[in-house]
Design a protein around this motif. Structure first.
Motif, PDB file in Angstrom:
ATOM      1  N   UNK A 106       0.842  -1.201   0.000  1.00 21.25           N
ATOM      2  CA  UNK A 106       0.000   0.000   0.000  1.00 21.25           C
ATOM      3  C   UNK A 106       0.879   1.254   0.000  1.00 21.25           C
ATOM      4  N   UNK A 107       1.868   1.288   0.883  1.00 27.88           N
ATOM      5  CA  UNK A 107       2.743   2.465   0.987  1.00 27.88           C
ATOM      6  C   UNK A 107       3.606   2.629  -0.259  1.00 27.88           C
ATOM      7  N   UNK A 108       4.148   1.527  -0.764  1.00 30.20           N
ATOM      8  CA  UNK A 108       4.997   1.610  -1.957  1.00 30.20           C
ATOM      9  C   UNK A 108       4.201   2.114  -3.154  1.00 30.20           C
ATOM     10  N   UNK A 109       2.977   1.612  -3.321  1.00 28.42           N
ATOM     11  CA  UNK A 109       2.132   2.097  -4.418  1.00 28.42           C
ATOM     12  C   UNK A 109       1.777   3.564  -4.221  1.00 28.42           C
ATOM     13  N   UNK A 110       1.504   3.938  -2.980  1.00 23.55           N
ATOM     14  CA  UNK A 110       1.183   5.333  -2.709  1.00 23.55           C
ATOM     15  C   UNK A 110       2.348   6.253  -3.047  1.00 23.55           C
ATOM     16  N   UNK A 111       3.564   5.858  -2.657  1.00 31.07           N
ATOM     17  CA  UNK A 111       4.750   6.656  -2.966  1.00 31.07           C
ATOM     18  C   UNK A 111       4.907   6.818  -4.474  1.00 31.07           C
ATOM     19  N   UNK A 112       4.802   5.690  -5.179  1.00 30.24           N
ATOM     20  CA  UNK A 112       5.027   5.702  -6.623  1.00 30.24           C
ATOM     21  C   UNK A 112       3.930   6.434  -7.378  1.00 30.24           C
ATOM     22  N   UNK A 113       2.684   6.115  -7.083  1.00 31.31           N
ATOM     23  CA  UNK A 113       1.575   6.670  -7.853  1.00 31.31           C
ATOM     24  C   UNK A 113       1.316   8.146  -7.553  1.00 31.31           C
ATOM     25  N   UNK A 114       1.607   8.571  -6.334  1.00 32.27           N
ATOM     26  CA  UNK A 114       1.309   9.961  -5.954  1.00 32.27           C
ATOM     27  C   UNK A 114       2.530  10.858  -5.979  1.00 32.27           C
ATOM     28  N   UNK A 115       3.705  10.289  -6.299  1.00 34.20           N
ATOM     29  CA  UNK A 115       4.919  11.102  -6.201  1.00 34.20           C
ATOM     30  C   UNK A 115       5.168  11.510  -4.768  1.00 34.20           C
ATOM     31  N   UNK A 116       4.920  10.563  -3.841  1.00 36.19           N
ATOM     32  CA  UNK A 116       5.060  10.830  -2.402  1.00 36.19           C
ATOM     33  C   UNK A 116       4.207  12.030  -1.978  1.00 36.19           C
ATOM     34  N   UNK A 117       3.009  12.114  -2.569  1.00 36.53           N
ATOM     35  CA  UNK A 117       2.083  13.185  -2.214  1.00 36.53           C
ATOM     36  C   UNK A 117       2.311  14.481  -2.951  1.00 36.53           C
ATOM     37  N   UNK A 118       3.325  14.532  -3.826  1.00 34.56           N
ATOM     38  CA  UNK A 118       3.658  15.779  -4.527  1.00 34.56           C
ATOM     39  C   UNK A 118       3.242  15.775  -5.996  1.00 34.56           C
ATOM     40  N   UNK A 119       2.716  14.663  -6.470  1.00 33.96           N
ATOM     41  CA  UNK A 119       2.320  14.574  -7.873  1.00 33.96           C
ATOM     42  C   UNK A 119       1.091  15.414  -8.192  1.00 33.96           C
ATOM     43  N   UNK A 120       0.960  15.789  -9.444  1.00 36.18           N
ATOM     44  CA  UNK A 120      -0.130  16.654  -9.876  1.00 36.18           C
ATOM     45  C   UNK A 120      -1.498  16.044  -9.590  1.00 36.18           C
ATOM     46  N   UNK A 121      -1.663  14.762  -9.901  1.00 32.78           N
ATOM     47  CA  UNK A 121      -2.961  14.105  -9.694  1.00 32.78           C
ATOM     48  C   UNK A 121      -3.306  14.031  -8.212  1.00 32.78           C
TER      49      UNK A 121
END
Length: 293
Positions: A106-121
């Motif tokens: 869950x955490x690894x996917x969150x880091x990758x998919x969200x840019x560690x919370x900094x991604x545009x999406x």
């Protein structure tokens, strides 16, 4: 008579020569356009551009940063990833207890998919897992370029909703059902299974997840949920390959390693690590042996 006429013509000529004419002064216009400084070498003309020398602080910051690329390209530092883990580890462990999805995944996917919370999406839609609208989605949505231009992605009011929807997304679709037959500590199996089931199109997706889990010891949260002891990943294998002729310790580069992660492991500066190994760039390869002590 002829003499009188000649005299009159002579007087007229003298008077005409004394008449003054205005003087017109012309000046060459001075060009105002700027010119580039050029250096000529042989037949080629090379434009010389000014270069700005980076400070050591800037260089260190660049070396400590990493690129996270999934739904968007995001540049973050390891401290940002650490804060992301601290912020969402509890909800990841809670979802593991309820739904059976490893907290590390869950955490690894969150880091990758969200840019560690900094991604545009993530910023625009609180979407931490890059989940698209898909058929049947009735909630809010945003448009975002991914595999195709302006695709539909789910939008949430807060991050917790995104984490919860991620769990429902995996448990509610039959294509992911085989994952739940795996051991909860088998993060590599989960990472590869997600890719096979079609969660992501990137062939390197499993390796990226595994890298985050191992580098940031995300397996400790799985162990907490299962009530087991956890040995930090760095301590499972010292990875000192051998000693060279000068009795210096050699480290064998593993999957997911970066110069920065290795330098932190052995209390070195990245610049020092590069210098003692005669590296001119930050690129390293699996199996490469680096002098670390």
């Amino acid at each position: 008579m002829f003499k009188k006429i000649l005299l009159i013509l002579t007087l007229f000529t003298l008077l005409s020569c004394n008449v003054t004419k205005p003087v017109i002064v012309t000046k060459k216009a001075t060009p105002t356009s700027s010119k580039k400084v050029v250096a000529r070498s042989g037949k080629k003309t090379n434009v010389v551009k000014p270069t700005l020398k980076k400070s050591s602080t800037q260089e260190q910051a660049e070396e400590e940063n990493e690129v996270i690329e999934s739904t968007s390209v995001t540049y973050v530092g390891t401290d940002v990833i650490g804060k992301y883990i601290s912020q969402y580890k509890d909800i990841a462990m809670s979802n593991m207890r309820i739904y059976g999805i490893p907290a590390s995944i869950i955490l690894a996917q969150g880091i990758l998919e969200s840019g560690a919370g900094r991604g545009d999406l993530c910023i625009r839609a609180n979407n931490h897992f890059g989940i698209k609208c898909h058929e049947g989605w009735t909630g809010e949505s945003v448009r975002h370029d991914d595999d195709s231009s302006q695709e539909c992605f789910r939008k949430y009011d807060e991050p917790a909703e995104s984490f919860n929807d991620h769990a429902l997304f995996l448990t509610g679709r039959s294509r992911y059902s085989s994952l739940f037959n795996l051991a909860k500590e088998d993060y590599k199996g989960w990472a590869r299974g997600l890719r096979r089931a079609g969660y992501a199109t990137d062939p390197k997706y499993p390796d990226k997840l595994i890298s985050y889990i191992e580098r940031y010891n995300l397996g400790q949260y799985d162990a907490l949920v299962m009530g087991r002891d956890y040995t930090p990943f760095e301590k499972q294998d010292t990875r000192i390959a051998a000693l060279d002729s000068q009795n210096r310790s050699l480290y064998e580069v593993q999957k997911g390693d970066t110069l920065y992660s290795i330098s932190k492991k052995y209390n070195l500066l990245v610049t020092d690590l590069k210098q003692i190994n005669n590296l001119s760039a930050n690129t390293i390869s699996i199996g490469q042996k680096l002098i670390v002590k």
